[in-house]
Write an enzyme that holds these catalytic residues in place. Structure first.
Site, PDB file in Angstrom:
ATOM      1  N   GLY A 119     102.525 -58.156 118.396  1.00 53.39           N
ATOM      2  CA  GLY A 119     101.139 -57.955 118.010  1.00 53.39           C
ATOM      3  C   GLY A 119     100.215 -59.142 118.132  1.00 53.39           C
ATOM      4  O   GLY A 119      99.032 -59.037 117.784  1.00 53.39           O
ATOM      5  N   GLY A 120     100.687 -60.268 118.624  1.00 48.88           N
ATOM      6  CA  GLY A 120      99.841 -61.449 118.716  1.00 48.88           C
ATOM      7  C   GLY A 120      98.656 -61.268 119.638  1.00 48.88           C
ATOM      8  O   GLY A 120      97.495 -61.451 119.243  1.00 48.88           O
ATOM      9  N   CYS A 141     105.462 -64.064 130.653  1.00 47.02           N
ATOM     10  CA  CYS A 141     105.747 -65.426 130.195  1.00 47.02           C
ATOM     11  C   CYS A 141     106.929 -65.958 131.000  1.00 47.02           C
ATOM     12  O   CYS A 141     107.943 -66.378 130.451  1.00 47.02           O
ATOM     13  CB  CYS A 141     106.040 -65.439 128.696  1.00 47.02           C
TER      14      CYS A 141
END
Length: 529
Positions: free
Chosen positions: A335-336, A454
């Site tokens: 959720g970042g 990432c």
């Protein structure tokens, strides 16, 4: 031979130490001659002997709390497949470490995990059996000891004494003797001397880098290829590997229009140089900040902040001026990025759907979004690959933060380099392509999809985007580097792949730890025509 090295001598000394502690003072032998001096050590019997700093009876038999925390983290990682960044804060709180000890425990745990490959190579020269035959708890204790000896400013006698004391307390007296003997061999050389010995006779640059910078060979090879594919010089591999091994700075973000960094600045954080509403710190207990507890300020790498802002700031060509935009975070957990996107959406009068396939992670997404006005967002629990079919041409902006190997976050997740395998890249490829294709079906004409990983691995970045562009004729690749520049405070990050050898991907962007002090985030912006 010192008193710590001799088995029978150590036992007799420990017995004398116990009698002293029992209030007997310095005992006399027959004839009234004291066997111990005022420091509690046996007197010399005509020969010069090396002495340890502590008297035998004073040697550590308890586990130092900071070292115990580091040991517990390593045990959780190796035995339970836990993540160090999730285990460590809880262990620090459980043992009530102050800020200084918490910093020591963090460096010890993370450092031992990062350098595990190098330390295991050293230990293999100091143990009389394959280290895979050692009890895992003993091996973790040894790694903690090696890190103190070769990479921290801990005196050798303290590193030995405290590590052996830890072993006595949590493993047993027998293993502590082995640990003591092995660490004494380790202490005979410093790290440069060990590396010289370990790499002697090697000519393969990948093997040498693997040992020197503690990365599996397949990761070294993959990162070398990624540098070239993203337009960098392969000679940067040393700086990249070193950046992976550096302790990361804690990044905070204040949710736009909702959070404030004043409390963080008062606590010693400094303004982030790359992106607005960000702050940096070397660490500490973030739970002491009320804004972090409330969720209006969040821990988030600057690279993640930049890619979210780049998507939010990209111009649309939907011809729907004045109509509320609909956004989608296809892989939202935990959720970042969803929280930052939701706050940006609220500022623009937009609405966002946060999708997460796993129910427990969907709950984490809802918790992350709780600080944002609830009429701005909705959480969906479901497979992102179904959204393109179920909701075709329904969203203006879509973030596909695809599941990946995480090779771009090795500095923050030090255990990942030892868990990931080259086969993971192959297994994740179909999922990454299916998620991107679903997003391209779900985006409106004129809308934009941000494909993010990432990881800089070619198979997870350029290859995925290139496949999508080849299969469809209704897509346009936008300049992701320019979008990142526009989202940054510097205006010139130099993250664009202008020299990429793959023509169709020259507009993608790659952030790097050694260049931008961020995770190695990849970004491609694709507009549907």
């Amino acid at each position: 031979m010192t008193s710590e090295q001799g088995g029978s001598a150590g036992r007799s000394n420990q017995g004398a130490g116990r009698s002293n502690q029992g209030g007997q003072g310095n005992p006399a032998n027959q004839g009234g001659v004291r066997r111990r001096d005022d420091a509690g050590r046996e007197r010399n019997r005509g020969t010069t002997r090396n002495r340890t700093v502590s008297a035998p009876g004073e040697r550590t038999r308890a586990a130092d709390p900071a070292r115990l925390v580091a040991f517990e983290v390593l045990r959780a990682v190796s035995s339970d497949d836990a993540y160090a960044n999730l285990v460590l804060p809880a262990r620090i709180r459980n043992h009530h470490l102050d800020r200084r000890d918490a910093g020591f425990a963090t460096e010890l745990a993370y450092g031992a995990l990062r350098a595990q490959g190098t330390y295991d190579a050293i230990l293999s020269r100091c143990v009389d059996r394959p280290i895979t035959e050692l009890d895992p708890a003993i091996l973790d204790a040894l790694r903690i000891g090696v890190h103190q000896l070769v990479a921290m400013r801990v005196p050798a006698h303290a590193a030995l004494d405290q590590t052996v004391g830890l072993a006595r307390a949590v493993i047993g007296a027998g293993p502590s003797a082995l640990i003591n003997a092995v660490l004494r061999k380790v202490a005979a050389r410093d790290l440069p001397e060990w590396l010289t010995e370990l790499t002697a006779g090697l000519t393969d640059e990948v093997k040498i880098a693997s040992i020197t910078y503690s990365h599996p060979e397949w990761i070294v090879r993959s990162l070398r290829q990624a540098l070239v594919a993203h337009g960098r010089d392969v000679a940067e591999i040393t700086a990249l590997l070193e950046a992976d091994n550096a302790a990361p700075v804690v990044n905070l973000v204040a949710l736009p229009g909702i959070g404030s960094l004043e409390e963080a600045f008062d606590a010693g954080f400094t303004p982030g140089p790359l992106v607005i509403d960000s702050a940096l710190s070397s660490g500490g207990d973030l739970g002491r900040l009320s804004t972090v507890r409330e969720g209006t300020v969040r821990v988030q790498d600057v690279g993640s902040q930049l890619v979210a802002r780049a998507l939010a700031g990209t111009e649309l060509k939907s011809g729907r001026d004045g109509v509320e935009e609909r956004w989608l975070d296809m892989c939202a957990g935990p959720g970042g990025k969803a929280a930052l996107l939701a706050a940006l959406a609220a500022e623009k009068g937009a609405w966002i759907l946060a999708n997460e396939p796993t129910p427990h992670r969907a709950k984490l997404v809802a918790q992350a979004l709780a600080a944002v006005p609830e009429d701005t967002w909705t959480v969906r629990t479901g497979d992102g690959r179904d959204i393109g079919r179920d909701h075709p041409a329904s969203f203006d902006r879509i973030l596909v933060d695809a599941p990946c190997t995480g090779l771009g976050a090795l500095r923050r997740r030090p255990e990942s380099r030892w868990r990931r395998q080259l086969s993971d890249v192959v297994e994740l490829g179909p999922l990454q392509r299916e998620l991107l294709n679903s997003a391209l079906d779900a985006v409106k004409p004129g809308g934009v999809v941000a494909y993010v990983t990432c990881s800089p691995h070619v198979a997870e970045t350029i290859a995925v985007v290139d496949d999508a562009l080849r299969r469809r004729d209704d897509l346009e690749l936008l300049d992701a580097g320019a979008a990142l520049d526009a989202a940054s405070l510097t205006g010139d990050l130099g993250a664009g792949n202008k020299n990429s050898p793959v023509d169709t991907n020259r507009m993608t962007a790659q952030l790097w730890p050694h260049l931008h002090q961020t995770d190695a985030m990849f970004l491609a912006l694709i507009r549907k025509l």
